[in-house]
Write an enzyme that holds these catalytic residues in place. Structure first.
Site, PDB file in Angstrom:
ATOM      1  CB  CYS A 111      -0.895  -0.006   1.226  1.00 30.59           C
ATOM      2  SG  CYS A 111      -1.715  -1.572   1.414  1.00 30.59           S
ATOM      3  CG  HIS A 241      -3.230   3.029   1.805  1.00 33.15           C
ATOM      4  ND1 HIS A 241      -3.918   2.544   0.722  1.00 33.15           N
ATOM      5  CD2 HIS A 241      -3.209   2.025   2.720  1.00 33.15           C
ATOM      6  CE1 HIS A 241      -4.307   1.311   0.962  1.00 33.15           C
ATOM      7  NE2 HIS A 241      -3.891   0.967   2.170  1.00 33.15           N
ATOM      8  CG  ASN A 271      -6.815  -1.319   1.612  1.00 35.46           C
ATOM      9  OD1 ASN A 271      -6.162  -0.968   0.639  1.00 35.46           O
ATOM     10  ND2 ASN A 271      -6.276  -1.607   2.770  1.00 35.46           N
TER      11      ASN A 271
HETATM   12  O1  LIG Z   1     -12.470  -2.297  13.719  1.00 37.30           O
HETATM   13  C1  LIG Z   1     -12.016  -3.441  13.539  1.00 37.30           C
HETATM   14  O2  LIG Z   1     -12.308  -4.449  14.195  1.00 37.30           O
HETATM   15  C2  LIG Z   1     -10.979  -3.619  12.429  1.00 37.30           C
HETATM   16  C3  LIG Z   1      -9.623  -3.218  12.992  1.00 37.30           C
HETATM   17  C4  LIG Z   1      -8.559  -3.449  11.969  1.00 37.30           C
HETATM   18  N1  LIG Z   1      -8.882  -2.766  10.703  1.00 37.30           N
HETATM   19  C5  LIG Z   1      -7.855  -2.418   9.888  1.00 37.30           C
HETATM   20  C6  LIG Z   1      -6.547  -2.403  10.340  1.00 37.30           C
HETATM   21  C7  LIG Z   1      -5.542  -2.041   9.454  1.00 37.30           C
HETATM   22  C8  LIG Z   1      -5.860  -1.707   8.169  1.00 37.30           C
HETATM   23  C9  LIG Z   1      -4.818  -1.378   7.185  1.00 37.30           C
HETATM   24  C10 LIG Z   1      -4.618  -2.242   6.116  1.00 37.30           C
HETATM   25  C11 LIG Z   1      -3.635  -1.989   5.179  1.00 37.30           C
HETATM   26  C12 LIG Z   1      -3.419  -2.931   4.074  1.00 37.30           C
HETATM   27  O3  LIG Z   1      -3.652  -2.258   2.890  1.00 37.30           O
HETATM   28  C13 LIG Z   1      -2.856  -0.819   5.249  1.00 37.30           C
HETATM   29  C14 LIG Z   1      -3.058   0.056   6.305  1.00 37.30           C
HETATM   30  C15 LIG Z   1      -4.025  -0.221   7.275  1.00 37.30           C
HETATM   31 CL1  LIG Z   1      -4.225   0.884   8.586  1.00 37.30          CL
HETATM   32  C16 LIG Z   1      -7.189  -1.713   7.775  1.00 37.30           C
HETATM   33  N2  LIG Z   1      -8.158  -2.059   8.643  1.00 37.30           N
HETATM   34  C17 LIG Z   1     -10.225  -2.956  10.156  1.00 37.30           C
HETATM   35  C18 LIG Z   1     -11.301  -2.751  11.217  1.00 37.30           C
END
Ligand SMILES: O=C(O)C1CCN(c2ccc(-c3cc(CO)ccc3Cl)cn2)CC1
Length: 316
Positions: A111, A241, A271
């Protein structure tokens, strides 16, 4: 000579999958996905592969600017979901658009890929190249584990990119690229098992992500590097991002900047990894919010698997 972003373009596969569509296969809900991520829908490529998405972007940039493809010196594609390990997506694109003079290669920084690729393009222009395409393109839908609700609801497919040309003054004024391989297991995808006549092993299927670990990485390492990169410069727009709405909102608070400076469109795309920043940029250019007249100070901030992260300060 210095690089200048002179045009942007995006391409999304036509199929739209809403959160409710996903509830047919996954034990999830529109409410959970929207409240925890901000995502409402995503585009999913069917027969199209990553190179098809990127080729559409390249064609748009060439047609939009009415340039002769033979005048393109380089094509860089940032992707974590290439069609093949060889040929590169960039080479497939180069052949498809007839950019016969261009060198072409893929860049793998998940990313953070688009930011790494813009910085790399700038360095090529400063060393004498004159015109190039920088494209972020992903078909993560072929990599993720569609039975894993913690990741399958987060990602989407798409591609977008920019035409960068030589200019007499600097527009891409600062760059800082970072990595931390000690946390490489925080986001793993696309494992290729070593199977040969002499050795066999199990494939690690699907995409796995340590959400908490990446969340903390975004809040700490990424915001720190961004503050260092910006210094005392004033910034009109932060193009982050597009991974998660709550994370972007928390990072804006930590940077003590108004949320208006952090446009968010992950609502419609999920994403899209290396494609997320250029998709957002192209939407802002299409809306006339960003004018590409060199008067608006913008930061591109990518962060993700590797771990890799980076910032570039760009006058648009
Ligand atoms: O609230 C919850 O339980 C969940 C908690 C965890 N979450 C996340 C965590 C990390 C990412 C993420 C991923 C990438 C990969 O491209 C890059 C950058 C990030 Cl910050 C996306 N979502 C989703 C909701």
């Amino acid at each position: 000579q210095f690089g200048r972003i002179v045009a942007t373009a995006r391409y999304l596969p036509s199929k739209v999958v809403t959160n409710n569509d996903l509830t047919q296969w996954l034990d999830t809900s529109d409410e959970w996905i929207q409240s925890r991520t901000g995502i409402k829908q995503r585009h999913i490529a069917e027969e199209e592969n990553t190179s098809d998405l990127c080729t559409q972007v390249a064609k748009k940039l060439i047609e939009e600017q009415n340039i002769d493809p033979a005048t393109i010196d380089f094509i860089i594609v940032a992707t974590m979901s290439p069609d093949y390990t060889s040929p590169s997506v960039a080479c497939i694109v180069q052949g498809a658009v007839g950019a016969s003079s261009a060198m072409a290669f893929d860049l793998s920084a998940a990313c953070a890929g688009f930011v790494y690729a813009v910085a790399t393009a700038e360095n090529f222009i400063r060393s004498g190249q004159r015109r190039g395409l920088v494209i972020g393109g992903e078909k993560t839908s072929k990599l993720i584990d569609w039975t894993d609700r913690s990741t399958a609801v987060l990602f989407g497919d798409g591609a977008a990119g920019v035409l960068i040309e030589a200019a007499d003054e600097p527009y891409i004024t600062k760059q800082n690229l970072n990595a931390d391989g000690r946390r490489s297991k925080s986001l793993v995808s696309g494992h290729r098992p070593t199977n040969s006549l002499f050795y066999q092993e199990e494939s690690q299927g699907g995409l796995t992500m340590d959400g908490r670990g990446i969340w903390n990485f975004a809040m700490n390492d990424v915001t720190t590097s961004l503050k260092e990169c910006i210094g005392s410069d004033s910034v009109d727009y932060y193009l982050f991002h597009q991974a998660n709405r709550r994370i972007i909102e928390k990072m804006a608070k930590k940077l003590k900047e108004p949320l208006e400076k952090f446009p968010i469109n992950l609502t419609n795309y999920g994403n899209t990894s290396a494609a997320s920043i250029p998709i957002l940029l192209d939407e802002l250019v299409e809306a006339g919010t960003i004018r590409l007249d060199g008067t608006q100070n913008t930061v591109f901030t990518g962060y993700g698997g590797g771990l890799a992260w980076g910032n570039v300060l760009v006058r648009l």
